[in-house]
Scaffold this motif. Structure first.
Motif, PDB file in Angstrom:
ATOM      1  N   LEU A   1       0.823  -1.199   0.000  1.00 12.88           N
ATOM      2  CA  LEU A   1       0.000   0.000   0.000  1.00 12.88           C
ATOM      3  C   LEU A   1       0.862   1.255   0.000  1.00 12.88           C
ATOM      4  CD1 LEU A   1      -2.660   1.549   0.210  1.00 12.88           C
ATOM      5  CD2 LEU A   1      -2.543   1.274   2.702  1.00 12.88           C
ATOM      6  N   ILE A   2       1.872   1.268   0.862  1.00  8.83           N
ATOM      7  CA  ILE A   2       2.756   2.437   0.932  1.00  8.83           C
ATOM      8  C   ILE A   2       3.513   2.609  -0.378  1.00  8.83           C
ATOM      9  CG2 ILE A   2       4.828   3.354   2.050  1.00  8.83           C
ATOM     10  CD1 ILE A   2       3.836   2.197   4.675  1.00  8.83           C
ATOM     11  N   LEU A   3       3.981   1.509  -0.924  1.00 10.08           N
ATOM     12  CA  LEU A   3       4.766   1.574  -2.157  1.00 10.08           C
ATOM     13  C   LEU A   3       3.926   2.094  -3.322  1.00 10.08           C
ATOM     14  CD1 LEU A   3       7.590   0.945  -3.275  1.00 10.08           C
ATOM     15  CD2 LEU A   3       6.762  -1.342  -3.850  1.00 10.08           C
ATOM     16  N   SER A   4       2.773   1.467  -3.557  1.00 11.04           N
ATOM     17  CA  SER A   4       1.961   1.845  -4.710  1.00 11.04           C
ATOM     18  C   SER A   4       1.348   3.228  -4.552  1.00 11.04           C
ATOM     19  CB  SER A   4       0.868   0.804  -4.955  1.00 11.04           C
ATOM     20  OG  SER A   4       0.026   0.679  -3.824  1.00 11.04           O
ATOM     21  N   LYS A   5       0.822   3.520  -3.365  1.00  5.78           N
ATOM     22  CA  LYS A   5       0.214   4.833  -3.129  1.00  5.78           C
ATOM     23  C   LYS A   5       1.278   5.926  -3.149  1.00  5.78           C
ATOM     24  CE  LYS A   5      -3.121   7.677  -1.727  1.00  5.78           C
ATOM     25  NZ  LYS A   5      -4.238   8.064  -2.618  1.00  5.78           N
ATOM     26  N   GLY A   6       2.407   5.669  -2.529  1.00  2.03           N
ATOM     27  CA  GLY A   6       3.470   6.668  -2.486  1.00  2.03           C
ATOM     28  C   GLY A   6       3.986   7.027  -3.862  1.00  2.03           C
ATOM     29  N   ILE A   7       4.203   6.020  -4.693  1.00  2.25           N
ATOM     30  CA  ILE A   7       4.703   6.261  -6.045  1.00  2.25           C
ATOM     31  C   ILE A   7       3.727   7.104  -6.858  1.00  2.25           C
ATOM     32  CG2 ILE A   7       5.115   5.076  -8.253  1.00  2.25           C
ATOM     33  CD1 ILE A   7       6.578   2.913  -6.665  1.00  2.25           C
ATOM     34  N   SER A   8       2.445   6.991  -6.546  1.00  2.36           N
ATOM     35  CA  SER A   8       1.435   7.723  -7.317  1.00  2.36           C
ATOM     36  C   SER A   8       1.574   9.236  -7.186  1.00  2.36           C
ATOM     37  CB  SER A   8       0.027   7.299  -6.885  1.00  2.36           C
ATOM     38  OG  SER A   8      -0.307   7.820  -5.599  1.00  2.36           O
TER      39      SER A   8
ATOM     40  N   ASP B   1       8.910  -5.749  -9.232  1.00  2.00           N
ATOM     41  CA  ASP B   1       7.577  -5.197  -8.977  1.00  2.00           C
ATOM     42  C   ASP B   1       7.637  -3.669  -8.881  1.00  2.00           C
ATOM     43  OD1 ASP B   1       6.516  -7.727  -8.923  1.00  2.00           O
ATOM     44  OD2 ASP B   1       6.529  -7.901  -6.743  1.00  2.00           O
ATOM     45  N   LEU B   2       8.690  -3.162  -8.291  1.00  2.00           N
ATOM     46  CA  LEU B   2       8.882  -1.711  -8.201  1.00  2.00           C
ATOM     47  C   LEU B   2       8.964  -1.111  -9.603  1.00  2.00           C
ATOM     48  CD1 LEU B   2       9.547   0.997  -6.801  1.00  2.00           C
ATOM     49  CD2 LEU B   2      11.936   0.233  -6.704  1.00  2.00           C
TER      50      LEU B   2
ATOM     51  N   SER C   1       5.516  11.804 -14.021  1.00  2.00           N
ATOM     52  CA  SER C   1       6.095  10.828 -14.950  1.00  2.00           C
ATOM     53  C   SER C   1       7.604  10.980 -15.082  1.00  2.00           C
ATOM     54  CB  SER C   1       5.433  10.958 -16.324  1.00  2.00           C
ATOM     55  OG  SER C   1       5.604  12.263 -16.846  1.00  2.00           O
ATOM     56  N   TYR C   2       8.090  12.210 -15.026  1.00  2.00           N
ATOM     57  CA  TYR C   2       9.535  12.419 -15.153  1.00  2.00           C
ATOM     58  C   TYR C   2      10.284  11.821 -13.968  1.00  2.00           C
ATOM     59  CZ  TYR C   2      14.060  14.694 -15.648  1.00  2.00           C
ATOM     60  OH  TYR C   2      15.413  14.921 -15.763  1.00  2.00           O
ATOM     61  N   LEU C   3       9.804  12.076 -12.767  1.00  2.00           N
ATOM     62  CA  LEU C   3      10.467  11.555 -11.575  1.00  2.00           C
ATOM     63  C   LEU C   3      10.383  10.029 -11.528  1.00  2.00           C
ATOM     64  CD1 LEU C   3       9.382  14.177  -8.890  1.00  2.00           C
ATOM     65  CD2 LEU C   3      11.590  13.998 -10.069  1.00  2.00           C
ATOM     66  N   LYS C   4       9.231   9.484 -11.897  1.00  2.00           N
ATOM     67  CA  LYS C   4       9.090   8.024 -11.938  1.00  2.00           C
ATOM     68  C   LYS C   4      10.126   7.415 -12.878  1.00  2.00           C
ATOM     69  CE  LYS C   4       4.103   7.570 -11.061  1.00  2.00           C
ATOM     70  NZ  LYS C   4       2.816   7.160 -11.683  1.00  2.00           N
ATOM     71  N   GLU C   5      10.302   8.039 -14.020  1.00  2.00           N
ATOM     72  CA  GLU C   5      11.241   7.503 -15.011  1.00  2.00           C
ATOM     73  C   GLU C   5      12.672   7.512 -14.473  1.00  2.00           C
ATOM     74  OE1 GLU C   5      12.653   5.768 -18.438  1.00  2.00           O
ATOM     75  OE2 GLU C   5      10.601   5.966 -17.711  1.00  2.00           O
ATOM     76  N   GLN C   6      13.044   8.553 -13.762  1.00  2.00           N
ATOM     77  CA  GLN C   6      14.398   8.615 -13.204  1.00  2.00           C
ATOM     78  C   GLN C   6      14.606   7.530 -12.138  1.00  2.00           C
ATOM     79  OE1 GLN C   6      16.060  10.508 -15.200  1.00  2.00           O
ATOM     80  NE2 GLN C   6      14.061  11.192 -15.933  1.00  2.00           N
ATOM     81  N   VAL C   7      13.599   7.335 -11.294  1.00  2.00           N
ATOM     82  CA  VAL C   7      13.692   6.291 -10.269  1.00  2.00           C
ATOM     83  C   VAL C   7      13.768   4.920 -10.933  1.00  2.00           C
ATOM     84  CG1 VAL C   7      12.562   5.200  -8.290  1.00  2.00           C
ATOM     85  CG2 VAL C   7      12.467   7.684  -8.567  1.00  2.00           C
ATOM     86  N   LYS C   8      12.964   4.725 -11.967  1.00  2.00           N
ATOM     87  CA  LYS C   8      12.962   3.438 -12.673  1.00  2.00           C
ATOM     88  C   LYS C   8      14.328   3.138 -13.280  1.00  2.00           C
ATOM     89  CE  LYS C   8      10.864   2.942 -16.678  1.00  2.00           C
ATOM     90  NZ  LYS C   8       9.783   2.789 -17.697  1.00  2.00           N
TER      91      LYS C   8
END
Length: 269
Positions: free
Chosen positions: A230-237, A262-263, A241-248
């Motif tokens: 829950l923390i992982l999925s909700k937090g990532i939301s 999964d991350l 999109s730019y920040l998600k891509e850098q983390v990925k």
């Protein structure tokens, strides 16, 4: 690294509305990412792209100018000619976690942590705070025990990690210095039983809640290797999109969780 980002997001509401209990809503309406997340991801970007920390921090500042930076950092970030300004603020320690994943030895981690801090936070305490969080995270992800981590950080950096969260909480107040927040973040991790309990303890101290939770979360996620779904999925939301891509991209190069695949899937949505 992802634990630091989520710690910042979870603590964001409570920085200016402190709570002194471990039972609080995890994602109240005002939840957001702050400068802690932006600069943590900036560090990961600098490492992956082999860019200078100075250039990268300033570029990310301009991309996210309203993330809640301190006034002195903002002045520095807006001036390409500015020198480091002798800060001992915890900004150096909250952004350092990617270093603990990108290097393979203690010596490399400590050297790189100093480099990442020194472009802005070049006061000895600012550098020490960054080194302490980086090394504790490095030890945690390499399977060292809490007892080992506590003793090594105390020995190397002179921090007192003997106090308890319940005792600190009674009188703790807002303190953005490394010396006034890094030990508290580490103690929150040391007393925890999992990632969520670590974050709840960190936030319950009050003070600079998002940054304490960010620093604590860095170590806790490295140690436990997992974050509740829950923390992982909700937090990532909360990330764009730019920040998600850098983390990925960083997670692809340097796995940051046991369920790293999964991350990466979550970050791809």
């Amino acid at each position: 690294m992802i634990g630091a980002i989520l710690g910042d997001i979870l603590g964001s509401t409570y920085e200016w509305r402190n709570t002194k209990t471990e039972t609080f809503p995890l994602f109240p309406p005002e939840t957001r990412f702050t400068d802690d997340t932006v600069m943590t991801i900036a560090t990961s970007y600098a490492l992956l792209q082999q860019k200078s920390y100075r250039e990268t921090y300033q570029n990310f500042y301009h991309r996210y100018p309203n993330a809640g930076y301190g006034s002195r950092f903002s002045e520095w970030a807006q001036n390409k000619e500015a020198n480091a300004y002798g800060s001992y603020g915890n900004g150096s320690a909250m952004r350092v976690s990617p270093v603990a994943y990108a290097f393979r030895t203690e010596t490399e981690v400590l050297s790189e942590a100093e480099r990442s801090a020194g472009v802005s936070h070049n006061h000895p305490e600012g550098i020490k705070g960054a080194k302490a969080i980086a090394l504790a995270t490095f030890y945690a992800r390499n399977g060292k025990s809490k007892d080992f981590i506590q003793k090594e950080i105390e020995k190397r950096f002179g921090y007192n990690l003997q106090d308890s969260i319940s005792n600190i909480r009674k009188t703790y107040h807002f303190d953005v210095s490394c010396q006034g927040s890094v030990p508290e973040a580490i103690i929150s991790f040391l007393e925890s039983t999992d990632y969520e309990s670590a974050i709840r303890k960190a936030i319950s101290l009050g003070g600079d809640s998002d940054t304490i939770a960010c620093m604590c979360g860095s170590i806790a996620s490295a140690y436990y290797g997992e974050i509740p779904d829950l923390i992982l999925s909700k937090g990532i939301s909360y990330l764009d999109s730019y920040l998600k891509e850098q983390v990925k991209q960083f997670a692809k190069q340097y796995p940051v969780l046991k369920n790293n695949s999964d991350l990466i899937k979550l970050l791809s949505k």
